[in-house]
Motif scaffolding. Structure first.
Motif, PDB file in Angstrom:
ATOM      1  N   GLY A  22       5.783 -57.384 -20.028  1.00 27.55           N
ATOM      2  CA  GLY A  22       6.586 -57.763 -21.184  1.00 27.55           C
ATOM      3  C   GLY A  22       6.860 -56.577 -21.966  1.00 27.55           C
ATOM      4  O   GLY A  22       8.121 -56.420 -22.694  1.00 27.55           O
ATOM      5  N   ARG A  23       5.640 -55.806 -22.290  1.00 32.01           N
ATOM      6  CA  ARG A  23       6.060 -54.629 -23.168  1.00 32.01           C
ATOM      7  C   ARG A  23       6.752 -53.765 -22.552  1.00 32.01           C
ATOM      8  O   ARG A  23       7.617 -52.959 -23.274  1.00 32.01           O
ATOM      9  CB  ARG A  23       4.591 -53.986 -23.485  1.00 32.01           C
ATOM     10  CG  ARG A  23       3.710 -54.791 -24.493  1.00 32.01           C
ATOM     11  CD  ARG A  23       2.512 -53.910 -24.698  1.00 32.01           C
ATOM     12  NE  ARG A  23       1.639 -53.793 -23.847  1.00 32.01           N
ATOM     13  CZ  ARG A  23       0.438 -54.287 -23.234  1.00 32.01           C
ATOM     14  NH1 ARG A  23       0.202 -55.519 -23.826  1.00 32.01           N
ATOM     15  NH2 ARG A  23      -0.220 -53.656 -22.422  1.00 32.01           N
ATOM     16  N   LEU A  24       6.695 -53.562 -21.333  1.00 35.93           N
ATOM     17  CA  LEU A  24       7.697 -52.478 -20.742  1.00 35.93           C
ATOM     18  C   LEU A  24       9.141 -53.160 -20.619  1.00 35.93           C
ATOM     19  O   LEU A  24      10.184 -52.161 -20.964  1.00 35.93           O
ATOM     20  CB  LEU A  24       7.423 -52.477 -19.150  1.00 35.93           C
ATOM     21  CG  LEU A  24       8.032 -51.557 -18.169  1.00 35.93           C
ATOM     22  CD1 LEU A  24       7.960 -50.119 -18.614  1.00 35.93           C
ATOM     23  CD2 LEU A  24       7.648 -51.686 -16.674  1.00 35.93           C
ATOM     24  N   GLU A  25       9.298 -54.488 -20.602  1.00 34.70           N
ATOM     25  CA  GLU A  25      10.595 -55.046 -20.656  1.00 34.70           C
ATOM     26  C   GLU A  25      11.272 -54.859 -22.048  1.00 34.70           C
ATOM     27  O   GLU A  25      12.492 -54.655 -22.077  1.00 34.70           O
ATOM     28  CB  GLU A  25      10.521 -56.389 -20.430  1.00 34.70           C
ATOM     29  CG  GLU A  25      11.788 -57.385 -20.145  1.00 34.70           C
ATOM     30  CD  GLU A  25      11.588 -58.663 -19.527  1.00 34.70           C
ATOM     31  OE1 GLU A  25      12.402 -59.154 -18.654  1.00 34.70           O
ATOM     32  OE2 GLU A  25      10.581 -59.275 -19.886  1.00 34.70           O
ATOM     33  N   GLY A  31      17.100 -55.327 -16.417  1.00 41.05           N
ATOM     34  CA  GLY A  31      17.713 -54.737 -15.398  1.00 41.05           C
ATOM     35  C   GLY A  31      17.357 -55.252 -14.076  1.00 41.05           C
ATOM     36  O   GLY A  31      16.279 -56.252 -13.948  1.00 41.05           O
ATOM     37  N   VAL A  32      17.693 -55.076 -13.001  1.00 44.20           N
ATOM     38  CA  VAL A  32      17.435 -55.660 -11.598  1.00 44.20           C
ATOM     39  C   VAL A  32      15.967 -55.268 -11.255  1.00 44.20           C
ATOM     40  O   VAL A  32      15.286 -56.141 -10.761  1.00 44.20           O
ATOM     41  CB  VAL A  32      18.394 -55.028 -10.515  1.00 44.20           C
ATOM     42  CG1 VAL A  32      17.884 -55.512  -9.275  1.00 44.20           C
ATOM     43  CG2 VAL A  32      19.789 -55.554 -10.932  1.00 44.20           C
ATOM     44  N   ASP A  33      15.713 -54.064 -11.294  1.00 44.41           N
ATOM     45  CA  ASP A  33      14.297 -53.662 -11.092  1.00 44.41           C
ATOM     46  C   ASP A  33      13.132 -54.315 -11.809  1.00 44.41           C
ATOM     47  O   ASP A  33      12.226 -54.813 -11.286  1.00 44.41           O
ATOM     48  CB  ASP A  33      13.946 -51.929 -11.088  1.00 44.41           C
ATOM     49  CG  ASP A  33      14.856 -51.206 -10.061  1.00 44.41           C
ATOM     50  OD1 ASP A  33      15.232 -51.883  -9.033  1.00 44.41           O
ATOM     51  OD2 ASP A  33      15.166 -50.249 -10.470  1.00 44.41           O
ATOM     52  N   LEU A  34      13.397 -54.293 -13.036  1.00 46.71           N
ATOM     53  CA  LEU A  34      12.478 -55.153 -13.858  1.00 46.71           C
ATOM     54  C   LEU A  34      12.353 -56.484 -13.699  1.00 46.71           C
ATOM     55  O   LEU A  34      11.271 -56.918 -13.760  1.00 46.71           O
ATOM     56  CB  LEU A  34      12.631 -54.629 -15.497  1.00 46.71           C
ATOM     57  CG  LEU A  34      11.503 -54.945 -16.413  1.00 46.71           C
ATOM     58  CD1 LEU A  34      10.361 -54.291 -15.878  1.00 46.71           C
ATOM     59  CD2 LEU A  34      11.804 -54.556 -17.741  1.00 46.71           C
ATOM     60  N   THR A  39       9.664 -61.231 -11.480  1.00 45.75           N
ATOM     61  CA  THR A  39       9.612 -62.554 -10.724  1.00 45.75           C
ATOM     62  C   THR A  39       8.362 -62.132  -9.696  1.00 45.75           C
ATOM     63  O   THR A  39       7.717 -62.930  -9.396  1.00 45.75           O
ATOM     64  CB  THR A  39      10.709 -62.288  -9.657  1.00 45.75           C
ATOM     65  OG1 THR A  39      11.908 -62.296 -10.424  1.00 45.75           O
ATOM     66  CG2 THR A  39      10.894 -63.405  -8.681  1.00 45.75           C
ATOM     67  N   ASP A  40       7.982 -60.903  -9.343  1.00 44.59           N
ATOM     68  CA  ASP A  40       6.813 -60.727  -8.488  1.00 44.59           C
ATOM     69  C   ASP A  40       5.527 -61.154  -9.272  1.00 44.59           C
ATOM     70  O   ASP A  40       4.595 -61.834  -8.714  1.00 44.59           O
ATOM     71  CB  ASP A  40       6.565 -59.256  -7.957  1.00 44.59           C
ATOM     72  CG  ASP A  40       7.688 -58.686  -7.142  1.00 44.59           C
ATOM     73  OD1 ASP A  40       8.348 -59.746  -6.360  1.00 44.59           O
ATOM     74  OD2 ASP A  40       7.770 -57.777  -6.784  1.00 44.59           O
TER      75      ASP A  40
END
Length: 95
Positions: A22-25, A31-34, A39-40
């Protein structure tokens, strides 16, 4: 450590992972990678929930027998009548 202790420890780590994602987001944005990482982590949460539900059944199962394999090399005579698969015969040259 008991099974419940291990599951609780995994839950704590997974909760920290969700917070970190969440912090990284917030820093990186979507973005697709995030989205894939999010999702993982959601899949991990679902899998852990299923594992927690199955925990009483898992704890009551007998543990599989441990088979110790010796460190010393096997007797080469065991393989005297076979070729090394994929490597060709020892007396012939590979292409």
């Amino acid at each position: 450590m008991s099974l419940q202790d291990d599951l609780t420890a995994v839950q704590r780590c997974l909760d920290e992972l969700v917070r970190s994602v969440g912090r990284l987001e917030q820093h990186v944005g979507g973005g697709v990678d995030l989205r894939r990482v999010r999702t993982d982590t959601d899949h991990l949460r679902d899998s852990l929930a299923l594992l927690r539900e199955a925990a009483p059944e898992l704890a009551s199962r007998p543990r599989p027998e441990v088979i110790h394999i010796p460190d010393q090399p096997y007797d080469r005579a065991l393989w005297s009548d076979v070729d090394d698969e994929g490597l060709g015969a020892s007396d012939r040259r590979a292409p």
